[in-house]
Design an enzyme around this catalytic site. Structure first.
Site, PDB file in Angstrom:
ATOM      1  N   CYS A  41      30.865  40.690  29.417  1.00 16.55           N
ATOM      2  CA  CYS A  41      30.298  40.451  30.757  1.00 16.55           C
ATOM      3  C   CYS A  41      28.938  41.108  30.932  1.00 16.55           C
ATOM      4  O   CYS A  41      28.205  40.778  31.865  1.00 16.55           O
ATOM      5  CB  CYS A  41      31.252  40.967  31.819  1.00 16.55           C
ATOM      6  SG  CYS A  41      32.858  40.192  31.704  1.00 16.55           S
ATOM      7  N   HIS A  77      27.542  40.944  38.513  1.00 14.16           N
ATOM      8  CA  HIS A  77      28.512  40.200  37.706  1.00 14.16           C
ATOM      9  C   HIS A  77      29.671  39.788  38.617  1.00 14.16           C
ATOM     10  O   HIS A  77      30.090  40.549  39.489  1.00 14.16           O
ATOM     11  CB  HIS A  77      29.018  41.085  36.565  1.00 14.16           C
ATOM     12  CG  HIS A  77      30.155  40.489  35.809  1.00 14.16           C
ATOM     13  ND1 HIS A  77      30.108  39.206  35.300  1.00 14.16           N
ATOM     14  CD2 HIS A  77      31.380  40.980  35.481  1.00 14.16           C
ATOM     15  CE1 HIS A  77      31.257  38.952  34.692  1.00 14.16           C
ATOM     16  NE2 HIS A  77      32.046  40.001  34.786  1.00 14.16           N
ATOM     17  N   ASN A 106      35.030  33.762  37.108  1.00 12.17           N
ATOM     18  CA  ASN A 106      34.331  34.675  36.211  1.00 12.17           C
ATOM     19  C   ASN A 106      33.936  33.916  34.941  1.00 12.17           C
ATOM     20  O   ASN A 106      34.792  33.567  34.135  1.00 12.17           O
ATOM     21  CB  ASN A 106      35.251  35.859  35.881  1.00 12.17           C
ATOM     22  CG  ASN A 106      34.594  36.888  34.988  1.00 12.17           C
ATOM     23  OD1 ASN A 106      33.494  36.681  34.483  1.00 12.17           O
ATOM     24  ND2 ASN A 106      35.266  38.010  34.794  1.00 12.17           N
TER      25      ASN A 106
HETATM   26  O1  UT7 Z   1      34.762  40.524  33.867  1.00  8.06           O
HETATM   27  C1  UT7 Z   1      35.452  41.378  33.004  1.00  8.06           C
HETATM   28  C2  UT7 Z   1      35.968  42.566  33.706  1.00  8.06           C
HETATM   29  N1  UT7 Z   1      37.162  42.222  34.406  1.00  8.06           N
HETATM   30  C3  UT7 Z   1      37.377  42.696  35.638  1.00  8.06           C
HETATM   31  O2  UT7 Z   1      36.538  43.368  36.188  1.00  8.06           O
HETATM   32  C4  UT7 Z   1      38.721  42.381  36.261  1.00  8.06           C
HETATM   33  C5  UT7 Z   1      39.331  43.635  36.873  1.00  8.06           C
HETATM   34  N2  UT7 Z   1      40.647  43.438  37.404  1.00  8.06           N
HETATM   35  C6  UT7 Z   1      40.917  42.671  38.484  1.00  8.06           C
HETATM   36  O3  UT7 Z   1      40.043  42.017  39.002  1.00  8.06           O
HETATM   37  C7  UT7 Z   1      42.297  42.731  39.094  1.00  8.06           C
HETATM   38  O4  UT7 Z   1      43.026  43.777  38.488  1.00  8.06           O
HETATM   39  C8  UT7 Z   1      43.105  41.416  38.971  1.00  8.06           C
HETATM   40  C9  UT7 Z   1      42.483  40.369  39.852  1.00  8.06           C
HETATM   41  C10 UT7 Z   1      43.108  40.949  37.515  1.00  8.06           C
HETATM   42  C11 UT7 Z   1      44.528  41.643  39.442  1.00  8.06           C
HETATM   43  O5  UT7 Z   1      44.520  42.150  40.764  1.00  8.06           O
HETATM   44  P1  UT7 Z   1      45.369  43.434  41.144  1.00  8.06           P
HETATM   45  O6  UT7 Z   1      45.177  43.651  42.583  1.00  8.06           O
HETATM   46  O7  UT7 Z   1      44.971  44.533  40.213  1.00  8.06           O
HETATM   47  O8  UT7 Z   1      46.837  42.937  40.875  1.00  8.06           O
HETATM   48  P2  UT7 Z   1      47.937  43.592  39.944  1.00  8.06           P
HETATM   49  O9  UT7 Z   1      47.629  43.294  38.517  1.00  8.06           O
HETATM   50  O10 UT7 Z   1      48.139  45.014  40.336  1.00  8.06           O
HETATM   51  O11 UT7 Z   1      49.209  42.776  40.383  1.00  8.06           O
HETATM   52  C12 UT7 Z   1      49.777  42.914  41.672  1.00  8.06           C
HETATM   53  C13 UT7 Z   1      50.977  42.004  41.766  1.00  8.06           C
HETATM   54  C14 UT7 Z   1      51.966  42.173  40.630  1.00  8.06           C
HETATM   55  O12 UT7 Z   1      53.265  41.991  41.139  1.00  8.06           O
HETATM   56  P3  UT7 Z   1      54.204  43.236  41.454  1.00  8.06           P
HETATM   57  O13 UT7 Z   1      54.352  43.955  40.164  1.00  8.06           O
HETATM   58  O14 UT7 Z   1      53.481  44.023  42.499  1.00  8.06           O
HETATM   59  O15 UT7 Z   1      55.473  42.580  41.940  1.00  8.06           O
HETATM   60  C15 UT7 Z   1      51.616  41.039  39.693  1.00  8.06           C
HETATM   61  O16 UT7 Z   1      52.693  40.665  38.898  1.00  8.06           O
HETATM   62  O17 UT7 Z   1      50.556  40.629  41.719  1.00  8.06           O
HETATM   63  C16 UT7 Z   1      51.228  39.953  40.662  1.00  8.06           C
HETATM   64  N3  UT7 Z   1      50.341  38.968  40.075  1.00  8.06           N
HETATM   65  C17 UT7 Z   1      50.171  37.747  40.577  1.00  8.06           C
HETATM   66  N4  UT7 Z   1      50.734  37.119  41.620  1.00  8.06           N
HETATM   67  C18 UT7 Z   1      50.338  35.847  41.866  1.00  8.06           C
HETATM   68  C19 UT7 Z   1      49.520  39.116  39.009  1.00  8.06           C
HETATM   69  N5  UT7 Z   1      48.843  38.001  38.787  1.00  8.06           N
HETATM   70  C20 UT7 Z   1      49.233  37.129  39.746  1.00  8.06           C
HETATM   71  C21 UT7 Z   1      48.857  35.798  40.035  1.00  8.06           C
HETATM   72  N6  UT7 Z   1      49.430  35.213  41.110  1.00  8.06           N
HETATM   73  N7  UT7 Z   1      47.950  35.114  39.316  1.00  8.06           N
END
Ligand code: UT7
Length: 338
Positions: free
Chosen positions: A120, A261, A291
């Site tokens: 990125c 980004h 992204n």
């Molecule tokens: O460009 C390269 C660099 N990348 C980044 O900068 C990305 C950085 N990370 C992020 O943007 C975020 O961490 C994500 C968008 C990838 C995820 O968001 P989050 O708020 O960190 O969610 P999480 O991974 O903590 O998941 C929260 C909940 C989980 O469920 P439980 O365990 O709380 O029951 C996940 O299983 O959301 C669930 N979950 C989803 N639910 C619906 C994870 N992915 C999904 C999904 N749809 N696609």
């Protein structure tokens, strides 16, 4: 690391271009493939839709359109380029480089060409190389491309990653500016290899060459520990944004447009808030394109230009954070326009 840029010729962006495949994929479309929903995706990422390339469409297929737009804008012919740098994590193939493939597709004569791998952060890294070469007098015109066909390495059964990414290309032509004109004001690059375990693709390189086993284990796909990357990215983006502003001796009020980004709207908003950048000065394209990895910043610069959000003389701030970990920032004066 702060870049020591030294004296020399000034470089500026004299042409911008972008290209996205036609196929728009909405969050509702993804609901049919994985267990996700529109509201979750919008709330957690800011993404409404993204573009997916058709199978067989390569990074250079996208890049060539973006480059032609940038060349046309600048009134420069492809064979007048001194060099091409393609920032990408999805080259057409391992080798020859996508830079070489693109050189041929563009008809860019025998200019040098290579790929740069910084995920990125690719565009900022490549912009820094182009600026240094122009500054030193080694080159006059360098095409800097950020392009990724992320769908070629995304596991469409993994809801943690498949909702985040899209395909696209952005091109920026860097040229030596006439004496007295100012272009790049400050650049900052950094990396922390200890972050590698949080965002990677395991197989396909020398560590794990492709085999029936790597395919069966789904090791040719992006793996991300979203929360760990999020925590690092929030802090890293904010820090590099503050650092590069400081290095340029520029205040948030003086910045006309912040082009970050586009990984997550929450990361963008946090960095903007920390740097005291007003919301109307923040360029957001993640809602439309997701992204696109190395393409986010150059394509957003092009969109900003087309939407009339940039005028000649404006100060532009661009910062990024991504896999590696890598990060980077640039403050530049916009030289396009009347
Ligand atoms: O460009 C390269 C660099 N990348 C980044 O900068 C990305 C950085 N990370 C992020 O943007 C975020 O961490 C994500 C968008 C990838 C995820 O968001 P989050 O708020 O960190 O969610 P999480 O991974 O903590 O998941 C929260 C909940 C989980 O469920 P439980 O365990 O709380 O029951 C996940 O299983 O959301 C669930 N979950 C989803 N639910 C619906 C994870 N992915 C999904 C999904 N749809 N696609």
């Amino acid at each position: 690391m702060t870049q020591t840029r030294g004296q020399g010729f000034e470089s500026g962006i004299t042409g911008v271009g972008k290209y996205f495949p036609d196929r728009a994929v909405t969050n509702h479309d993804l609901e049919k493939i994985v267990d996700t929903n529109h509201d979750w995706i919008v709330e957690r990422t800011g993404i409404h839709e993204r573009r997916f390339a058709d199978p067989g469409v390569t990074s250079t297929d996208l890049a060539v359109h973006a480059c032609r737009q940038a060349l046309d804008m600048a009134g420069v012919k492809a064979d007048e380029l001194d060099g091409i740098i393609v920032a990408t994590v999805t080259p057409d193939m391992m080798f020859p480089s996508s830079g070489c493939v693109l050189q041929q597709k563009l008809g860019a004569g025998r200019c040098w060409a290579f790929d740069l791998s910084a995920a990125c952060s690719g565009w900022v890294y490549a912009a820094s190389v182009a600026d240094s070469m122009i500054r030193s007098g080694a080159a006059r015109r360098v095409m800097v491309v950020g392009v990724d066909v992320m769908t070629s390495i995304i596991d469409m059964t993994d809801r943690n990653t498949c909702i985040l990414f899209g395909d696209g290309a952005g091109a920026t032509l860097f040229e030596r500016l006439p004496e007295g004109e100012e272009g790049m004001l400050a650049l900052e690059l950094g990396a922390d290899g200890s972050g590698g375990e949080f965002l990677y693709m395991a197989a396909g390189g020398s560590a794990k060459p492709a085999s029936a086993e790597t395919v069966a284990n789904r090791e040719h796909y992006v793996v991300q520990d979203g929360q760990s990357v999020f925590r690092a990215a929030v802090q890293g983006m904010a820090q590099v944004t503050l650092n590069v502003l400081d290095q340029a001796g520029v205040t948030a009020e003086e910045v006309a447009l912040f082009v970050p980004h586009q990984a997550n709207l929450r990361i963008i908003n946090y960095a903007a808030k920390k740097a005291k950048l007003a919301p109307e000065k923040v360029m957001v394209t993640i809602d439309r394109f997701g992204n696109t990895t190395a393409a986010t910043i150059p394509s957003s610069l092009c969109i900003a230009h087309e939407e009339g959000r940039l005028a000649k003389g404006d100060l532009v701030l661009a910062t990024t954070f991504g896999a590696g970990f890598t990060w980077g920032g640039a403050v530049l004066r916009w030289v396009l326009g009347d």
